[in-house]
Design a protein around this motif. Structure first.
Motif, PDB file in Angstrom:
ATOM      1  N   PHE A  32       0.839  -1.212   0.000  1.00  0.00           N
ATOM      2  CA  PHE A  32       0.000   0.000   0.000  1.00  0.00           C
ATOM      3  C   PHE A  32       0.870   1.256   0.000  1.00  0.00           C
ATOM      4  O   PHE A  32       0.610   2.198  -0.757  1.00  0.00           O
ATOM      5  CB  PHE A  32      -0.920  -0.019   1.221  1.00  0.00           C
ATOM      6  N   GLU A  33       1.904   1.258   0.820  1.00  0.00           N
ATOM      7  CA  GLU A  33       2.768   2.436   0.916  1.00  0.00           C
ATOM      8  C   GLU A  33       3.608   2.636  -0.342  1.00  0.00           C
ATOM      9  O   GLU A  33       3.826   3.773  -0.786  1.00  0.00           O
ATOM     10  CB  GLU A  33       3.678   2.320   2.142  1.00  0.00           C
ATOM     11  N   ALA A  34       4.076   1.551  -0.938  1.00  0.00           N
ATOM     12  CA  ALA A  34       4.913   1.652  -2.138  1.00  0.00           C
ATOM     13  C   ALA A  34       4.103   1.893  -3.395  1.00  0.00           C
ATOM     14  O   ALA A  34       4.630   2.383  -4.398  1.00  0.00           O
ATOM     15  CB  ALA A  34       5.746   0.379  -2.289  1.00  0.00           C
ATOM     16  N   GLY A  35       2.815   1.519  -3.348  1.00  0.00           N
ATOM     17  CA  GLY A  35       1.982   1.644  -4.539  1.00  0.00           C
ATOM     18  C   GLY A  35       2.318   0.627  -5.613  1.00  0.00           C
ATOM     19  O   GLY A  35       2.042   0.843  -6.792  1.00  0.00           O
ATOM     20  N   ALA A  36       2.908  -0.492  -5.205  1.00  0.00           N
ATOM     21  CA  ALA A  36       3.287  -1.541  -6.152  1.00  0.00           C
ATOM     22  C   ALA A  36       3.573  -2.821  -5.377  1.00  0.00           C
ATOM     23  O   ALA A  36       3.795  -2.800  -4.170  1.00  0.00           O
ATOM     24  CB  ALA A  36       4.511  -1.134  -6.956  1.00  0.00           C
ATOM     25  N   GLY A  37       3.597  -3.913  -6.109  1.00  0.00           N
ATOM     26  CA  GLY A  37       3.883  -5.210  -5.501  1.00  0.00           C
ATOM     27  C   GLY A  37       3.105  -6.301  -6.203  1.00  0.00           C
ATOM     28  O   GLY A  37       2.357  -6.042  -7.148  1.00  0.00           O
ATOM     29  N   HIS A  38       3.279  -7.504  -5.742  1.00  0.00           N
ATOM     30  CA  HIS A  38       2.559  -8.663  -6.296  1.00  0.00           C
ATOM     31  C   HIS A  38       1.847  -9.365  -5.143  1.00  0.00           C
ATOM     32  O   HIS A  38       2.186 -10.484  -4.760  1.00  0.00           O
ATOM     33  CB  HIS A  38       3.520  -9.599  -7.012  1.00  0.00           C
ATOM     34  N   ILE A  39       0.858  -8.688  -4.621  1.00  0.00           N
ATOM     35  CA  ILE A  39       0.284  -9.066  -3.336  1.00  0.00           C
ATOM     36  C   ILE A  39      -0.442 -10.405  -3.365  1.00  0.00           C
ATOM     37  O   ILE A  39      -0.427 -11.143  -2.381  1.00  0.00           O
ATOM     38  CB  ILE A  39      -0.636  -7.939  -2.816  1.00  0.00           C
ATOM     39  N   GLY A  40      -1.090 -10.752  -4.476  1.00  0.00           N
ATOM     40  CA  GLY A  40      -1.835 -12.010  -4.523  1.00  0.00           C
ATOM     41  C   GLY A  40      -0.954 -13.220  -4.301  1.00  0.00           C
ATOM     42  O   GLY A  40      -1.234 -14.075  -3.457  1.00  0.00           O
ATOM     43  N   GLY A  41       0.146 -13.296  -5.062  1.00  0.00           N
ATOM     44  CA  GLY A  41       1.074 -14.405  -4.919  1.00  0.00           C
ATOM     45  C   GLY A  41       1.886 -14.347  -3.647  1.00  0.00           C
ATOM     46  O   GLY A  41       2.378 -15.374  -3.178  1.00  0.00           O
ATOM     47  N   GLU A  42       2.038 -13.142  -3.088  1.00  0.00           N
ATOM     48  CA  GLU A  42       2.725 -13.029  -1.790  1.00  0.00           C
ATOM     49  C   GLU A  42       1.878 -13.672  -0.698  1.00  0.00           C
ATOM     50  O   GLU A  42       2.380 -14.437   0.131  1.00  0.00           O
ATOM     51  CB  GLU A  42       3.008 -11.557  -1.488  1.00  0.00           C
ATOM     52  N   VAL A 256      -7.924 -13.057 -10.086  1.00  0.00           N
ATOM     53  CA  VAL A 256      -6.760 -12.920 -10.948  1.00  0.00           C
ATOM     54  C   VAL A 256      -6.249 -11.488 -11.011  1.00  0.00           C
ATOM     55  O   VAL A 256      -5.047 -11.241 -11.179  1.00  0.00           O
ATOM     56  CB  VAL A 256      -7.070 -13.447 -12.366  1.00  0.00           C
ATOM     57  N   ASP A 257      -7.139 -10.494 -10.848  1.00  0.00           N
ATOM     58  CA  ASP A 257      -6.707  -9.104 -10.954  1.00  0.00           C
ATOM     59  C   ASP A 257      -5.830  -8.668  -9.789  1.00  0.00           C
ATOM     60  O   ASP A 257      -5.204  -7.604  -9.843  1.00  0.00           O
ATOM     61  CB  ASP A 257      -7.903  -8.156 -11.102  1.00  0.00           C
ATOM     62  N   TRP A 258      -5.746  -9.492  -8.740  1.00  0.00           N
ATOM     63  CA  TRP A 258      -4.890  -9.159  -7.606  1.00  0.00           C
ATOM     64  C   TRP A 258      -3.497  -9.766  -7.734  1.00  0.00           C
ATOM     65  O   TRP A 258      -2.763  -9.870  -6.750  1.00  0.00           O
ATOM     66  CB  TRP A 258      -5.549  -9.559  -6.292  1.00  0.00           C
ATOM     67  N   HIS A 259      -3.121 -10.113  -8.954  1.00  0.00           N
ATOM     68  CA  HIS A 259      -1.738 -10.567  -9.164  1.00  0.00           C
ATOM     69  C   HIS A 259      -0.768  -9.449  -8.776  1.00  0.00           C
ATOM     70  O   HIS A 259       0.214  -9.690  -8.072  1.00  0.00           O
ATOM     71  CB  HIS A 259      -1.528 -10.962 -10.628  1.00  0.00           C
ATOM     72  N   HIS A 260      -1.027  -8.235  -9.245  1.00  0.00           N
ATOM     73  CA  HIS A 260      -0.185  -7.109  -8.838  1.00  0.00           C
ATOM     74  C   HIS A 260      -0.988  -5.811  -8.699  1.00  0.00           C
ATOM     75  O   HIS A 260      -0.467  -4.721  -8.912  1.00  0.00           O
ATOM     76  CB  HIS A 260       0.992  -6.897  -9.789  1.00  0.00           C
ATOM     77  N   LYS A 261      -2.234  -5.930  -8.317  1.00  0.00           N
ATOM     78  CA  LYS A 261      -3.057  -4.755  -8.049  1.00  0.00           C
ATOM     79  C   LYS A 261      -2.715  -4.181  -6.660  1.00  0.00           C
ATOM     80  O   LYS A 261      -2.262  -4.903  -5.777  1.00  0.00           O
ATOM     81  CB  LYS A 261      -4.538  -5.158  -8.112  1.00  0.00           C
ATOM     82  N   VAL A 262      -2.919  -2.885  -6.499  1.00  0.00           N
ATOM     83  CA  VAL A 262      -2.635  -2.218  -5.223  1.00  0.00           C
ATOM     84  C   VAL A 262      -3.956  -1.805  -4.575  1.00  0.00           C
ATOM     85  O   VAL A 262      -4.814  -1.213  -5.244  1.00  0.00           O
ATOM     86  CB  VAL A 262      -1.745  -0.978  -5.428  1.00  0.00           C
ATOM     87  N   PRO A 263      -4.172  -2.103  -3.291  1.00  0.00           N
ATOM     88  CA  PRO A 263      -5.446  -1.748  -2.649  1.00  0.00           C
ATOM     89  C   PRO A 263      -5.613  -0.241  -2.510  1.00  0.00           C
ATOM     90  O   PRO A 263      -4.645   0.496  -2.298  1.00  0.00           O
ATOM     91  CB  PRO A 263      -5.352  -2.422  -1.276  1.00  0.00           C
TER      92      PRO A 263
END
Length: 280
Positions: A32-42, A256-263
């Motif tokens: 959330f703070e970085a505005g990027a990531g791959h949260i689903g697979g994390e 699937v859209d949460w592969h690298h979506k940011v909340p």
């Protein structure tokens, strides 16, 4: 086997589950703070990472390169943040440094770098590289008589890479009983469900045909994860971990859209509440 004082005993799975929830919360905040990531697979991999680093791996955070350490390779390197949070919590570097994720001059980049981050064994990012490298690491142990064990975590979509299957064949040929492959089988990859792309599932009969032992587990249950990781046999071992993309967060799970979506701010608030509630 005598346990080291710095690991959590096998019958204390509640403690491991608590650590996994803390890692999920920190991962969520960092994305959330970085505005990027791959949260689903994390989220799908964190229980496995927790079991490895807080129970199974023979490691010394204060001496990351000590020769007899077990090796862990994160082949699905795009979920580097989950590894960073785990390494920091385990003591490889200060937990405060996670706040620098993706910032200019930070060593915590989008993919892990073994030359910068303590505890990272090899650079990963291009999919299909981690398992071949791990076969080489395990083969080196055989050649030198070293007793360390090598673990490697791949995604299920990543298993579409032909280099993985060449490595699987080589591992069986070399009799690498000191190698454990973990497939994070969350059924989704970037942009699509696994079943709608080059679907290689079911994986078990294919791995067994190559001469591997295979264990199938619920990749979110510590009571199944730990025995599988600690299993030793006479052949290379694959753990097929059935997981959920976005595990632990209702609106992310199996999407699937949460592969690298940011909340968004509201989604972040909801996710924090759900993960915090699960901790009670």
């Amino acid at each position: 086997m005598r346990l080291r004082k710095d690991v959590i005993p096998n019958d204390h799975t509640d403690d491991l589950e608590s650590i996994a929830r803390q890692i999920r919360l920190r991962d969520l905040t960092a994305v959330f703070e970085a505005g990027a990531g791959h949260i689903g697979g994390e989220m799908s991999a964190i229980d496995i990472l927790t079991a490895l680093y807080f129970r199974v791996l023979r490691i010394r955070p204060e001496e990351p390169r000590y020769p007899d350490r077990d090796r862990f390779v994160l082949s699905k390197g795009h979920v580097a943040l989950a590894l960073y949070v785990t390494l920091a919590k385990r003591g490889f570097f200060p937990e405060e440094e996670v706040s620098t994720f993706l910032k200019p001059h930070s060593r915590l980049n989008g993919h892990p770098n073994c030359n910068k981050v303590p505890g990272v064994e090899t650079n990963t990012g291009p999919l299909g590289h981690g398992l071949p490298v791990s076969v080489g690491i395990a083969k080196a142990a055989k050649l030198t008589g070293a007793l360390y064990h090598t673990y490697v975590l791949t995604g299920d979509g990543e298993m579409q890479e032909g280099s993985n299957w060449e490595a699987i064949s080589a591992a069986a040929q070399f009799g690498l009983d000191n190698l454990t492959l973990i497939i994070d089988h969350n059924r989704f990859q970037q942009g699509a469900a696994l079943k709608d792309t080059n679907n290689l599932a079911p994986f078990r009969p294919k791995l067994e045909a190559f001469g591997w032992d295979v264990t199938e587990i619920d990749g979110h249950r510590m009571k199944e994860i730990i025995p599988a990781l600690e299993r030793r046999g006479e052949r290379p071992h694959c753990i097929l971990a059935h997981t959920n993309k976005g595990h632990g967060i209702s609106f992310m799970q199996d999407r699937v859209d949460w592969h690298h979506k940011v909340p968004s701010a509201e989604q972040y608030r909801i996710a924090v509440a759900e993960l915090s509630e699960a901790r009670q």
